[in-house]
Scaffold this motif. Sequence first.
Motif, short mmCIF file in Angstrom:
data_model
loop_
_atom_site.label_atom_id
_atom_site.label_comp_id
_atom_site.label_asym_id
_atom_site.label_seq_id
_atom_site.Cartn_x
_atom_site.Cartn_y
_atom_site.Cartn_z
N ASN A 40 7.64 -15.27 19.19
CA ASN A 40 6.45 -14.65 19.77
C ASN A 40 5.99 -13.44 18.96
O ASN A 40 6.73 -12.46 18.82
N PRO A 41 4.77 -13.49 18.41
CA PRO A 41 4.25 -12.32 17.68
C PRO A 41 3.88 -11.19 18.62
O PRO A 41 3.48 -11.42 19.76
N ASN A 42 4.01 -9.96 18.14
CA ASN A 42 3.80 -8.80 18.98
C ASN A 42 3.33 -7.62 18.13
O ASN A 42 3.71 -7.47 16.98
N SER A 43 2.48 -6.78 18.71
CA SER A 43 2.06 -5.50 18.10
C SER A 43 1.45 -5.67 16.71
O SER A 43 1.83 -4.98 15.75
N ILE A 44 0.49 -6.57 16.58
CA ILE A 44 -0.18 -6.75 15.29
C ILE A 44 -1.06 -5.53 15.02
O ILE A 44 -1.94 -5.18 15.80
N THR A 45 -0.79 -4.83 13.90
CA THR A 45 -1.46 -3.58 13.56
C THR A 45 -1.77 -3.55 12.07
O THR A 45 -0.94 -3.95 11.25
N PHE A 46 -2.96 -3.06 11.73
CA PHE A 46 -3.35 -2.99 10.32
C PHE A 46 -3.06 -1.61 9.74
O PHE A 46 -3.04 -0.61 10.43
N SER A 47 -2.82 -1.59 8.43
CA SER A 47 -2.54 -0.35 7.71
C SER A 47 -3.77 0.56 7.74
O SER A 47 -4.89 0.08 7.95
N PRO A 48 -3.59 1.87 7.50
CA PRO A 48 -4.72 2.79 7.51
C PRO A 48 -5.84 2.41 6.54
O PRO A 48 -7.02 2.63 6.84
N ASP A 49 -5.48 1.83 5.40
CA ASP A 49 -6.52 1.42 4.45
C ASP A 49 -7.07 0.03 4.77
O ASP A 49 -7.94 -0.48 4.05
N GLU A 50 -6.55 -0.60 5.86
CA GLU A 50 -7.03 -1.89 6.39
C GLU A 50 -6.92 -3.03 5.38
O GLU A 50 -7.66 -4.00 5.45
N THR A 51 -5.94 -2.94 4.48
CA THR A 51 -5.77 -4.01 3.49
C THR A 51 -4.71 -5.02 3.90
O THR A 51 -4.77 -6.19 3.51
N ILE A 52 -3.74 -4.59 4.68
CA ILE A 52 -2.65 -5.47 5.12
C ILE A 52 -2.33 -5.18 6.59
O ILE A 52 -2.64 -4.12 7.12
N GLY A 53 -1.70 -6.16 7.21
CA GLY A 53 -1.30 -5.99 8.59
C GLY A 53 0.20 -6.20 8.75
O GLY A 53 0.85 -6.77 7.87
#
Length: 320
Positions: A14-27
Amino acid sequence: MKPITSKALYEFRNPNSITFSPDETIGAFLLHQADKEKNGYNSDLYLLEGKYVRQLTASHDVNSFIWTEDNKILFPAARNEKVKKKQSSKIPCTAYYLLDPKGGEALPAFEIPLKVIAIQQVSGTKYLLTAVVHKEDPDWPSLTEQEREQAVKAKEKIGYYTFDELPFWSQGRGVWNGNRNSLYLYDSADGSIERITGIHFDTGFTKVAGDSIYFTGADFNDVNPPMKGAFRYDISSKKTTTLIPQGTSQIHMVLPWGEKILVIGAVGGTINDTPDFYVMNQDGSDLKLFADWDSCIGHGGLVSDARGGGGQGWKLAGQE
């Protein structure tokens, strides 16, 4: 197609807490999988780069994480015997590790003498901590390691619980009487820890924005009120401003929105009312209805003892 059996549930991831980096290039996200032998869950960190997913950890001990402002990943884990011994002895202690998603091993970042359940970076070496602290606990950060050990042993000698609050038990947390989610400011440069909320205040939602900390919660000593208040703490002046008093409204979230504050909740309503959107000034004045939503915001209708994943994500697009 084979029928789903109880054994098949252990194969679900189960995937959880998907969050992107501050520069929004990777998650980044967590992947939970039930483990029958340890009667719990294995949880590891994964990276999302475009269409590709890469596993970052295989230690099964990463249950939460945040992105730092320099695009690294900070997460709590007990990976050395000293920390494991403290935690098994119920001595408040949380160790954090820093991981560069570009490569390399996770390195020790810092150790905090509190049971930290959430962390947010304020800026640089400064962090906002949410820690579970009992209202009768000593000031853990001010004690030496020997004094902390002695304080824990003194508590264990009592041998019983005193229930003098409602609720005294909480789903998923067990006996909760006297416990509070307390806010602290921590500086990893010098190890200083400063408490923000009082010993009787229980914190809910928190959000760091510049020099301000926005949060919800309530101050109580017997019955935890269902109607929470909204507050703003100014880091420079160390002053807390009450935006919406507790006991008057059901406040879910309070967020900065340009020069205004966005409030999500049932202002002047009851705990059963669906939340709406409101805006107010930074000092708590001129509260106005922004959008009459008349629907659930960020809350599902599923109640379960076994949820392998979840979390919320919020993004405010301009002034829309």
